[in-house]
Design an enzyme around this catalytic site. Structure first.
Site, short mmCIF file in Angstrom:
data_model
loop_
_atom_site.label_atom_id
_atom_site.label_comp_id
_atom_site.label_asym_id
_atom_site.label_seq_id
_atom_site.Cartn_x
_atom_site.Cartn_y
_atom_site.Cartn_z
N HIS A 64 0.85 -1.20 0.00
CA HIS A 64 0.00 0.00 0.00
C HIS A 64 0.88 1.25 0.00
CE1 HIS A 64 -3.76 -2.19 0.65
NE2 HIS A 64 -3.10 -2.93 1.52
N THR A 104 15.34 -6.27 7.86
CA THR A 104 15.17 -5.02 7.14
C THR A 104 16.42 -4.63 6.36
OG1 THR A 104 15.89 -3.73 9.06
CG2 THR A 104 13.54 -4.18 8.87
N LYS A 105 17.55 -5.34 6.61
CA LYS A 105 18.81 -5.06 5.93
C LYS A 105 19.44 -6.36 5.45
CE LYS A 105 19.79 -0.93 8.72
NZ LYS A 105 20.73 -0.28 9.66
N LYS A 115 25.98 -14.33 15.23
CA LYS A 115 27.03 -15.34 15.16
C LYS A 115 27.50 -15.49 13.73
CE LYS A 115 27.93 -20.17 16.51
NZ LYS A 115 27.33 -21.40 17.08
#
Length: 208
Positions: free
Chosen positions: A121, A185-186, A203
């Site tokens: 959206h 998100t990355k 880790k």
């Protein structure tokens, strides 16, 4: 008399096994739907698997030996899903594409995972409301408009654990592990374990 009729009807239904017949008919219909909406190069789609492809079948490609239990969805305004060989997509997992989702070989995606290359959206509140009303009244949009999208890539041998979410514009490196409930998100470097919201490296893993 009513009890007798009820008993006869129940016995008849058990005898013909109506539940099995309905399940078989549904599965045959679902298989036909998948055949017309996916380029399937030897993958296995389970009864609970669903496909929603508002474009042509070339927009969803699944490789040999891959097992699909979740949902593959390509928007009308754009999107493409490519899944390699010997992968697993768990039940209730959703892969939604308005841009491009590329999944390599030997990738394991657990249950209840969301992979989204689109915001779905608009960010502007008024525009979002108007477009929603248009969607309800007129069906899927042919034009993307101001919906933000960016490709998602999940490289070979990665493992995405249950309830994880992979957001747009992210690359999951080769052999990486995304922990349960993580929100990515990355980009995730190859052979690392990430957890948390937002996901961070916890880790470093050896390739062996």
């Amino acid at each position: 008399m009513k009890k007798l009729i009820k008993k006869l009807i129940t016995g008849f239904l058990k005898k013909i096994n109506i539940h099995h017949i309905l399940n078989t008919l549904y599965q045959e219909q679902n298989n036909r739907h998948i055949e017309t909406n996916v380029i399937n190069s030897g993958a296995i789609f389970y009864p609970e698997a669903t496909v929603s492809n508002a474009q042509d079948r070339s927009k969803i490609t699944v490789g040999q030996g891959t097992h699909i239990r979740g949902m593959l969805h390509v928007f009308k305004y754009g999107g493409q899903i490519t899944i390699g060989e010997n992968c697993y997509i768990g039940d209730h997992s959703r892969i939604w594409s308005g841009d491009s989702v590329i999944i390599g070989d030997y990738v394991q995606i657990s249950h209840n995972v969301n992979v989204m290359d689109t915001n779905a959206h608009e960010l502007d509140a008024i525009e979002r409301a108007e477009r929603y009303v248009d969607l309800v009244n007129n069906g899927s949009w042919a034009e993307k408009g101001n919906v933000l999208t960016a490709p998602v890539i999940i490289e070979d041998y990665a493992w995405i654990s249950f309830n994880a979410t992979i957001l747009k514009g992210v690359t999951i490196g080769k052999g990486a592990i995304v922990g349960a409930n993580a929100v990515v998100t990355k980009d995730v470097p190859p052979f690392t374990l990430v957890t948390g919201n937002p996901a961070t490296v916890k880790k470093h893993l050896t390739e062996e």
